[in-house]
Write an enzyme that holds these catalytic residues in place. Structure first.
Site, PDB file in Angstrom:
ATOM      1  N   ARG A 166      -1.160   2.748  13.475  1.00 29.75           N
ATOM      2  CA  ARG A 166      -1.104   3.997  12.971  1.00 29.75           C
ATOM      3  C   ARG A 166      -0.244   4.803  13.623  1.00 29.75           C
ATOM      4  O   ARG A 166       0.784   5.500  13.077  1.00 29.75           O
ATOM      5  CB  ARG A 166      -2.341   4.891  12.510  1.00 29.75           C
ATOM      6  CG  ARG A 166      -3.631   4.981  11.631  1.00 29.75           C
ATOM      7  CD  ARG A 166      -4.314   4.977  11.630  1.00 29.75           C
ATOM      8  NE  ARG A 166      -5.539   4.073  10.453  1.00 29.75           N
ATOM      9  CZ  ARG A 166      -6.396   4.197  10.055  1.00 29.75           C
ATOM     10  NH1 ARG A 166      -7.202   5.783  10.614  1.00 29.75           N
ATOM     11  NH2 ARG A 166      -6.973   4.037   9.590  1.00 29.75           N
ATOM     12  N   CYS A 222      -0.077   3.986   1.170  1.00 33.22           N
ATOM     13  CA  CYS A 222      -0.133   5.070   2.863  1.00 33.22           C
ATOM     14  C   CYS A 222       1.435   5.786   3.451  1.00 33.22           C
ATOM     15  O   CYS A 222       1.627   6.398   4.456  1.00 33.22           O
ATOM     16  CB  CYS A 222      -1.807   4.441   3.814  1.00 33.22           C
ATOM     17  SG  CYS A 222      -1.329   3.116   4.435  1.00 33.22           S
ATOM     18  N   CYS A 230      -4.038   6.239   0.830  1.00 27.93           N
ATOM     19  CA  CYS A 230      -3.505   5.065   0.197  1.00 27.93           C
ATOM     20  C   CYS A 230      -3.159   4.531  -1.062  1.00 27.93           C
ATOM     21  O   CYS A 230      -3.146   4.005  -1.683  1.00 27.93           O
ATOM     22  CB  CYS A 230      -4.372   3.844   0.582  1.00 27.93           C
ATOM     23  SG  CYS A 230      -4.672   3.361   2.407  1.00 27.93           S
ATOM     24  N   SER A 288      -4.841  -4.329  15.708  1.00 30.04           N
ATOM     25  CA  SER A 288      -3.674  -3.457  16.764  1.00 30.04           C
ATOM     26  C   SER A 288      -4.529  -3.041  18.082  1.00 30.04           C
ATOM     27  O   SER A 288      -4.526  -2.754  19.396  1.00 30.04           O
ATOM     28  CB  SER A 288      -3.536  -1.754  16.296  1.00 30.04           C
ATOM     29  OG  SER A 288      -3.599  -1.388  15.846  1.00 30.04           O
ATOM     30  N   LYS A 306     -11.635  -4.936   3.591  1.00 30.91           N
ATOM     31  CA  LYS A 306     -11.162  -4.232   5.064  1.00 30.91           C
ATOM     32  C   LYS A 306     -12.176  -2.877   5.314  1.00 30.91           C
ATOM     33  O   LYS A 306     -12.557  -2.392   4.303  1.00 30.91           O
ATOM     34  CB  LYS A 306      -9.717  -3.505   3.941  1.00 30.91           C
ATOM     35  CG  LYS A 306      -9.307  -2.870   5.636  1.00 30.91           C
ATOM     36  CD  LYS A 306      -7.474  -1.857   4.879  1.00 30.91           C
ATOM     37  CE  LYS A 306      -6.624  -2.479   5.729  1.00 30.91           C
ATOM     38  NZ  LYS A 306      -5.632  -1.598   4.991  1.00 30.91           N
ATOM     39  N   LYS A 310     -10.304  -8.081   7.703  1.00 31.14           N
ATOM     40  CA  LYS A 310      -9.923  -7.098   8.412  1.00 31.14           C
ATOM     41  C   LYS A 310     -10.409  -6.068   8.988  1.00 31.14           C
ATOM     42  O   LYS A 310     -10.683  -4.827   7.959  1.00 31.14           O
ATOM     43  CB  LYS A 310      -8.418  -6.409   7.601  1.00 31.14           C
ATOM     44  CG  LYS A 310      -7.565  -5.543   9.218  1.00 31.14           C
ATOM     45  CD  LYS A 310      -6.251  -5.582   8.644  1.00 31.14           C
ATOM     46  CE  LYS A 310      -5.708  -4.381   9.408  1.00 31.14           C
ATOM     47  NZ  LYS A 310      -4.402  -3.546   8.082  1.00 31.14           N
ATOM     48  N   TYR A 350      -0.859  -9.431  16.480  1.00 28.26           N
ATOM     49  CA  TYR A 350       0.240  -9.118  17.552  1.00 28.26           C
ATOM     50  C   TYR A 350       0.808 -10.278  18.595  1.00 28.26           C
ATOM     51  O   TYR A 350       1.645  -9.424  20.145  1.00 28.26           O
ATOM     52  CB  TYR A 350       0.421  -7.615  17.985  1.00 28.26           C
ATOM     53  CG  TYR A 350      -0.349  -6.552  16.738  1.00 28.26           C
ATOM     54  CD1 TYR A 350       1.226  -5.852  16.027  1.00 28.26           C
ATOM     55  CD2 TYR A 350      -1.656  -5.824  16.132  1.00 28.26           C
ATOM     56  CE1 TYR A 350       0.748  -5.326  14.750  1.00 28.26           C
ATOM     57  CE2 TYR A 350      -1.516  -5.004  15.319  1.00 28.26           C
ATOM     58  CZ  TYR A 350      -0.252  -5.462  14.063  1.00 28.26           C
ATOM     59  OH  TYR A 350      -0.223  -4.640  12.758  1.00 28.26           O
ATOM     60  N   ARG A 397     -10.718   7.592   5.572  1.00 26.34           N
ATOM     61  CA  ARG A 397     -10.553   6.341   4.443  1.00 26.34           C
ATOM     62  C   ARG A 397     -11.494   5.499   3.945  1.00 26.34           C
ATOM     63  O   ARG A 397     -11.795   5.096   3.307  1.00 26.34           O
ATOM     64  CB  ARG A 397      -9.271   5.066   4.848  1.00 26.34           C
ATOM     65  CG  ARG A 397      -7.271   5.655   4.854  1.00 26.34           C
ATOM     66  CD  ARG A 397      -6.674   4.877   5.652  1.00 26.34           C
ATOM     67  NE  ARG A 397      -5.731   5.345   5.497  1.00 26.34           N
ATOM     68  CZ  ARG A 397      -4.264   5.220   6.323  1.00 26.34           C
ATOM     69  NH1 ARG A 397      -4.716   4.186   7.193  1.00 26.34           N
ATOM     70  NH2 ARG A 397      -3.760   6.049   5.889  1.00 26.34           N
ATOM     71  N   GLU A 417     -16.470  -8.115  -2.937  1.00 30.74           N
ATOM     72  CA  GLU A 417     -15.609  -7.636  -3.245  1.00 30.74           C
ATOM     73  C   GLU A 417     -14.306  -8.965  -2.839  1.00 30.74           C
ATOM     74  O   GLU A 417     -13.576  -9.284  -3.676  1.00 30.74           O
ATOM     75  CB  GLU A 417     -14.564  -6.432  -1.707  1.00 30.74           C
ATOM     76  CG  GLU A 417     -15.425  -5.051  -1.905  1.00 30.74           C
ATOM     77  CD  GLU A 417     -14.495  -5.174  -2.262  1.00 30.74           C
ATOM     78  OE1 GLU A 417     -13.652  -5.244  -3.022  1.00 30.74           O
ATOM     79  OE2 GLU A 417     -14.811  -3.426  -2.086  1.00 30.74           O
ATOM     80  N   CYS A 455       1.080  -0.935   0.417  1.00 30.18           N
ATOM     81  CA  CYS A 455       0.052   0.060   0.109  1.00 30.18           C
ATOM     82  C   CYS A 455       0.570   1.164  -0.479  1.00 30.18           C
ATOM     83  O   CYS A 455       1.900   1.321   0.472  1.00 30.18           O
ATOM     84  CB  CYS A 455      -1.213  -0.026   1.191  1.00 30.18           C
ATOM     85  SG  CYS A 455      -2.511   1.341   0.862  1.00 30.18           S
TER      86      CYS A 455
HETATM   87 ZN   LIG Z   1      -3.248   2.249   2.850  1.00 32.90          ZN
END
Ligand SMILES: [Zn+2]
Length: 340
Positions: free
Chosen positions: A218, A134, A142, A288, A208, A261, A327, A230, A246, A132
């Site tokens: 972020r 971003c 993005c 996250s 997403k 996600k 994570y 976004r 999608e 991506c």
């Molecule tokens: Zn992105």
């Protein structure tokens, strides 16, 4: 209810009654009939890579997660493999950003360097890369922007294809486009094939959502948009049927695997995408914010971290995910090893 004649509490089940508890009586019986396995090699560990030799920089909103310099990646990868974790997902934090995200596809860009270091040190590790713009654009969006600040779709595809090819040339096993740009899978697949990179798989973030749960990421990836949000490309959290569209579009364009996600608020979507496309591996991204919630509650003594994490990861697998990007991977893998 008390039995009036005998004074005993509760009415007995009759002969031949169903008793599901028989399978729960001992640990070995429970192990024998467990439907959803969870193993370290189901987990993918995200790595945030920065320039430099020996630095590990903690991320305040994600306790236990660090930005890693290229110099410590080989050690990190060996540690992951020793825990049974066989795949990483790379995010790069470049030295400099510009409007066109030039460093995203530079031959000596941060991710490209990281791939080479990892493949050199531990060739057996599966290296996946985020594709991506971003993290590389000074505006944090993005894709390329038009004069009004809107993300341009078709012009962005060209850059995404270049990023994917540069990752493939550096040795990535899997590229994971995450920008929700229409046509991204087809553009990347064609570019990889034209470059002779037929063996590089495309794991598409087909679904997403524009989620509030990306906040800590972020900070970690230094990729917050400088203005706006976004929602013009990421999905509305209210929609699930659209997720199937999608997913199907990405399968038709040649995706080798799909990602949903975030994970926890979207387990119904994980299930539906899995049922619609059982032929492809499905990953769910335990994001996250989901991580930070568990860590914060555990730090306050409100949750048993180990039990909560293993329950969360098992739940995501049970919903239909083959892989979980998380994570918690290192902690979970060491707990799973101890339990053996
Ligand atoms: Zn992105």
């Amino acid at each position: 209810m008390a039995d009036l004649d005998t004074g005993r509490v509760g009415a007995a089940l009759g002969p031949g009654a169903a008793r599901p508890r028989r399978w729960r009586r001992t640990s070995a019986l429970r192990d024998l009939v467990r439907e959803t396995p969870l193993a370290p090699d189901d987990l993918v560990y995200p790595l945030f890579v920065v320039d430099g030799r020996g630095e590990r920089t903690p991320i305040a909103s994600m306790p236990g997660v660090e930005q890693l310099s290229v110099g410590v990646l080989a050690d990190e990868a060996r540690a992951l493999l020793s825990l049974g974790i066989e795949a990483v997902l790379l995010f790069g934090i470049p030295e400099s950003k510009d409007a066109h995200g030039s460093e995203s596809h530079a031959e000596d860009g941060i991710v490209q360097q990281a791939i080479r270091v990892l493949k050199d040190a531990v060739p057996e590790l599966v290296v996946m890369t985020d594709v991506c713009m971003c993290e590389y654009t000074d505006h944090g969006h993005c894709g390329l922007l038009d004069a009004d600040g809107a993300v341009l779709n078709d012009e962005t595809l060209e850059i995404l294809a270049r990023i994917a090819v540069s990752h493939g040339e550096a040795g990535a096993d899997v590229v994971a486009p995450s920008g929700m740009i229409d046509g991204m899978v087809g553009a990347i697949r064609s570019a990889l094939d034209e470059d002779g990179l037929q063996g590089v798989a495309v794991l598409s973030y087909a679904v997403k959502y524009a989620s509030a749960f990306y906040g800590p990421f972020r900070e970690a990836a230094e990729g917050a948009p400088a203005f706006g949000d976004r929602r013009s490309h990421q999905m509305d959290p209210a929609n699930a049927r659209e997720a199937l569209r999608e997913a199907t579009l990405d399968v038709e364009q040649g995706a080798d695997g799909l990602v949903v996600k975030p994970a926890l608020g979207y387990l119904d979507v994980v299930r539906r995408v899995h049922e619609r496309h059982p032929e492809l591996p499905l990953a769910a991204y335990n994001v996250s914010g989901e991580y930070a919630m568990v860590k914060a509650a555990a730090a306050n003594g409100w949750l048993d971290e180990r039990a909560a994490v293993l329950e969360v990861l098992t739940g995501i697998r049970r919903a239909g995910a083959d892989l979980v990007v998380t994570y918690h991977a290192k902690d979970a893998a060491s707990w799973l090893q101890e339990a053996r």
